[in-house]
Design a protein around this motif. Structure first.
Motif, PDB file in Angstrom:
ATOM      1  N   ALA A 255      -0.554  -4.860  -1.966  1.00  0.00           N
ATOM      2  CA  ALA A 255      -1.206  -4.509  -0.700  1.00  0.00           C
ATOM      3  C   ALA A 255      -0.384  -3.440   0.009  1.00  0.00           C
ATOM      4  N   ARG A 256      -1.077  -2.523   0.689  1.00  0.00           N
ATOM      5  CA  ARG A 256      -0.399  -1.466   1.459  1.00  0.00           C
ATOM      6  C   ARG A 256      -1.094  -1.288   2.805  1.00  0.00           C
ATOM      7  N   TYR A 257      -0.293  -1.061   3.835  1.00  0.00           N
ATOM      8  CA  TYR A 257      -0.816  -0.720   5.154  1.00  0.00           C
ATOM      9  C   TYR A 257      -0.205   0.613   5.553  1.00  0.00           C
ATOM     10  N   MET A 258      -1.055   1.608   5.846  1.00  0.00           N
ATOM     11  CA  MET A 258      -0.593   2.966   6.103  1.00  0.00           C
ATOM     12  C   MET A 258      -1.123   3.457   7.457  1.00  0.00           C
ATOM     13  N   ARG A 259      -0.232   4.109   8.217  1.00  0.00           N
ATOM     14  CA  ARG A 259      -0.579   4.669   9.526  1.00  0.00           C
ATOM     15  C   ARG A 259      -0.273   6.174   9.512  1.00  0.00           C
ATOM     16  N   ALA A 260      -1.226   6.979   9.986  1.00  0.00           N
ATOM     17  CA  ALA A 260      -1.074   8.427  10.044  1.00  0.00           C
ATOM     18  C   ALA A 260      -0.826   8.874  11.479  1.00  0.00           C
ATOM     19  N   TYR A 261       0.083   9.862  11.626  1.00  0.00           N
ATOM     20  CA  TYR A 261       0.459  10.356  12.953  1.00  0.00           C
ATOM     21  C   TYR A 261       0.446  11.882  12.976  1.00  0.00           C
ATOM     22  N   ASP A 262       0.128  12.409  14.131  1.00  0.00           N
ATOM     23  CA  ASP A 262       0.327  13.828  14.405  1.00  0.00           C
ATOM     24  C   ASP A 262       1.760  13.989  14.903  1.00  0.00           C
ATOM     25  N   GLY A 263       2.489  14.956  14.342  1.00  0.00           N
ATOM     26  CA  GLY A 263       3.894  15.122  14.692  1.00  0.00           C
ATOM     27  C   GLY A 263       4.799  14.481  13.655  1.00  0.00           C
ATOM     28  N   ALA A 264       5.947  15.097  13.428  1.00  0.00           N
ATOM     29  CA  ALA A 264       6.853  14.634  12.384  1.00  0.00           C
ATOM     30  C   ALA A 264       7.604  13.362  12.745  1.00  0.00           C
ATOM     31  N   PHE A 265       7.545  12.945  14.027  1.00  0.00           N
ATOM     32  CA  PHE A 265       8.305  11.773  14.468  1.00  0.00           C
ATOM     33  C   PHE A 265       7.368  10.681  15.016  1.00  0.00           C
ATOM     34  N   LEU A 266       6.239  10.472  14.321  1.00  0.00           N
ATOM     35  CA  LEU A 266       5.274   9.436  14.709  1.00  0.00           C
ATOM     36  C   LEU A 266       4.817   9.640  16.155  1.00  0.00           C
ATOM     37  N   ASN A 267       4.521  10.906  16.503  1.00  0.00           N
ATOM     38  CA  ASN A 267       4.252  11.244  17.899  1.00  0.00           C
ATOM     39  C   ASN A 267       2.930  10.683  18.426  1.00  0.00           C
ATOM     40  N   ARG A 268       1.837  10.901  17.676  1.00  0.00           N
ATOM     41  CA  ARG A 268       0.528  10.459  18.171  1.00  0.00           C
ATOM     42  C   ARG A 268      -0.254   9.808  17.037  1.00  0.00           C
ATOM     43  N   PHE A 269      -0.645   8.562  17.245  1.00  0.00           N
ATOM     44  CA  PHE A 269      -1.371   7.795  16.230  1.00  0.00           C
ATOM     45  C   PHE A 269      -2.754   8.398  15.992  1.00  0.00           C
ATOM     46  N   GLU A 270      -3.110   8.598  14.695  1.00  0.00           N
ATOM     47  CA  GLU A 270      -4.390   9.214  14.371  1.00  0.00           C
ATOM     48  C   GLU A 270      -5.306   8.341  13.526  1.00  0.00           C
ATOM     49  N   GLY A 271      -4.755   7.385  12.806  1.00  0.00           N
ATOM     50  CA  GLY A 271      -5.601   6.528  11.975  1.00  0.00           C
ATOM     51  C   GLY A 271      -4.770   5.618  11.095  1.00  0.00           C
ATOM     52  N   HIS A 272      -5.429   4.583  10.567  1.00  0.00           N
ATOM     53  CA  HIS A 272      -4.716   3.672   9.679  1.00  0.00           C
ATOM     54  C   HIS A 272      -5.666   3.135   8.622  1.00  0.00           C
ATOM     55  N   ALA A 273      -5.072   2.545   7.550  1.00  0.00           N
ATOM     56  CA  ALA A 273      -5.874   2.038   6.443  1.00  0.00           C
ATOM     57  C   ALA A 273      -5.121   0.933   5.726  1.00  0.00           C
ATOM     58  N   VAL A 274      -5.894  -0.011   5.161  1.00  0.00           N
ATOM     59  CA  VAL A 274      -5.351  -1.093   4.342  1.00  0.00           C
ATOM     60  C   VAL A 274      -5.873  -0.920   2.921  1.00  0.00           C
ATOM     61  N   PHE A 275      -4.967  -0.994   1.944  1.00  0.00           N
ATOM     62  CA  PHE A 275      -5.322  -0.842   0.536  1.00  0.00           C
ATOM     63  C   PHE A 275      -4.954  -2.113  -0.227  1.00  0.00           C
ATOM     64  N   LEU A 276      -5.819  -2.496  -1.156  1.00  0.00           N
ATOM     65  CA  LEU A 276      -5.560  -3.634  -2.040  1.00  0.00           C
ATOM     66  C   LEU A 276      -5.890  -3.245  -3.472  1.00  0.00           C
ATOM     67  N   GLY A 277      -5.157  -3.836  -4.419  1.00  0.00           N
ATOM     68  CA  GLY A 277      -5.457  -3.560  -5.812  1.00  0.00           C
ATOM     69  C   GLY A 277      -4.494  -4.244  -6.758  1.00  0.00           C
ATOM     70  N   PRO A 278      -4.778  -4.171  -8.075  1.00  0.00           N
ATOM     71  CA  PRO A 278      -3.937  -4.817  -9.080  1.00  0.00           C
ATOM     72  C   PRO A 278      -2.889  -3.862  -9.661  1.00  0.00           C
ATOM     73  N   VAL A 279      -1.841  -4.452 -10.238  1.00  0.00           N
ATOM     74  CA  VAL A 279      -0.779  -3.704 -10.927  1.00  0.00           C
ATOM     75  C   VAL A 279      -0.553  -4.333 -12.293  1.00  0.00           C
ATOM     76  N   LEU A 280      -0.410  -3.489 -13.305  1.00  0.00           N
ATOM     77  CA  LEU A 280      -0.127  -3.939 -14.673  1.00  0.00           C
ATOM     78  C   LEU A 280       1.096  -3.192 -15.182  1.00  0.00           C
ATOM     79  N   ASN A 281       2.070  -3.933 -15.701  1.00  0.00           N
ATOM     80  CA  ASN A 281       3.276  -3.316 -16.266  1.00  0.00           C
ATOM     81  C   ASN A 281       3.489  -3.829 -17.681  1.00  0.00           C
ATOM     82  N   TYR A 282       3.768  -2.896 -18.596  1.00  0.00           N
ATOM     83  CA  TYR A 282       4.030  -3.259 -19.998  1.00  0.00           C
ATOM     84  C   TYR A 282       5.346  -2.639 -20.437  1.00  0.00           C
ATOM     85  N   GLN A 283       6.243  -3.463 -20.951  1.00  0.00           N
ATOM     86  CA  GLN A 283       7.529  -2.991 -21.439  1.00  0.00           C
ATOM     87  C   GLN A 283       7.376  -2.522 -22.887  1.00  0.00           C
ATOM     88  N   VAL A 284       7.636  -1.251 -23.124  1.00  0.00           N
ATOM     89  CA  VAL A 284       7.492  -0.657 -24.447  1.00  0.00           C
ATOM     90  C   VAL A 284       8.842  -0.741 -25.155  1.00  0.00           C
TER      91      VAL A 284
END
Length: 304
Positions: free
Chosen positions: A229-258
């Motif tokens: 799971a990931r929660y992401m927030r977007a801002y205007d300005g390099a120092f989190l100056n003004r909040f512009e939007g956010h999103a939540v992501f979900l999904g699966p992960v698969l890892n195989y050791q070769v």
């Protein structure tokens, strides 16, 4: 006579075993986790670093798909950003990983994105990571800090030419929850960006603040699987100056050791919730201005 002669030998053996037992137990308790979490997770990074002198070559590709349609008719949005990198471990706790970025971009009838289709070399990066402690039987937790400055020639969303400087900074923690069965990872990510558009010279400053977490379970000796799971927030300005939007992501992960030296990690995530503060899109369900709807990560590497 034989019993009397052997008695001192038996007593000495018992004493020797008694003296060695605590040392043996201490050695087992400090034994390090045999699973390498560095590339175990998906969009979440692991804390582990390689052994001193170890080297690794990695191909890491992130794909982003589907954004808001601009108008009537068909719409498509697809980008892939492969990163080819070389990792070297000067110590057991520190890694250096320079890399080269590439970019393929295809956008048609997307809101706020010019219609473009191209593939190009996109820039370079230098990832630096320091692990504060290794996971052991007594201490199943591990912590690390990672900084990755990089330069890009193309805006990641719009695909326009620019000189872009980013600094992906992460606080990383992971843990072995069940020995040889279950691992967890968490990242706190701050990513400031400054871009100067080619032609106009306009300067754009932005930043994102994200939290990601995952659980990975061992299915077989070489196969791991789990949710992320990931929660992401977007801002205007390099120092989190003004909040512009956010999103939540979900999904699966698969890892195989070769074998013993290679790995393949596949991760998919989709935006399940989001909000855009742009007045034109506040009534829409997702934030598709700053983030794509679907994300895919394919990472393959081998150490030597």
């Amino acid at each position: 006579m034989h019993v009397l002669e052997l008695a001192p030998v038996r007593i000495a053996a018992i004493v020797l075993v008694g003296l060695c037992a605590p040392a043996y137990a201490e050695d087992k308790s400090s034994e390090q986790d045999k699973v390498d979490t560095e590339n175990l997770f998906g969009f979440t990074e692991g804390t582990d670093t390689g052994k001193k002198g170890e080297q690794e070559v990695i191909l890491d590709t992130i794909g982003r798909f589907s954004k808001r349609r601009a108008g009537p008719g068909g719409s498509s949005y697809t980008t892939f950003q492969p990163l080819l990198s070389y990792q070297y471990d000067p110590t057991d706790n520190f890694t250096i990983e320079p890399g080269l970025f590439f970019d393929t971009h295809d956008a048609r009838n997307v809101a706020g994105v010019p219609d473009k289709s191209f593939g190009t070399f996109n820039g370079g990066s230098l990832e630096l990571k320091y692990q504060f402690q290794k996971r052991t039987n007594d201490s199943p937790f591990s912590f690390a800090v990672q900084a990755e400055p990089f330069y890009e020639r193309v805006q990641p969303i719009e695909g326009q030419g620019a000189d872009i400087f980013n600094m992906d900074t992460r606080l990383i923690a992971d843990a072995r929850l069940i020995p040889d069965k279950l691992w967890a990872g968490v990242n706190l990510i701050y990513d400031p960006s400054v871009a100067r558009l080619r032609g106009s010279g306009e300067v754009d400053r932005s930043s994102t603040l994200s939290v990601s977490g995952t659980l990975m379970m061992r299915i077989t000796d070489k196969l791991f699987f789990g949710p992320e799971a990931r929660y992401m927030r977007a801002y205007d300005g390099a120092f989190l100056n003004r909040f512009e939007g956010h999103a939540v992501f979900l999904g699966p992960v698969l890892n195989y050791q070769v074998e013993d030296k290679g790995f393949l990690t596949l991760a998919y995530s989709t935006q399940v919730f989001g909000h855009d503060r742009d007045p034109d899109f506040t009534d829409h369900a997702f934030d598709l201005t700053h983030f794509a709807r679907h994300n895919l990560r394919i990472r393959f590497g081998a150490s030597f």
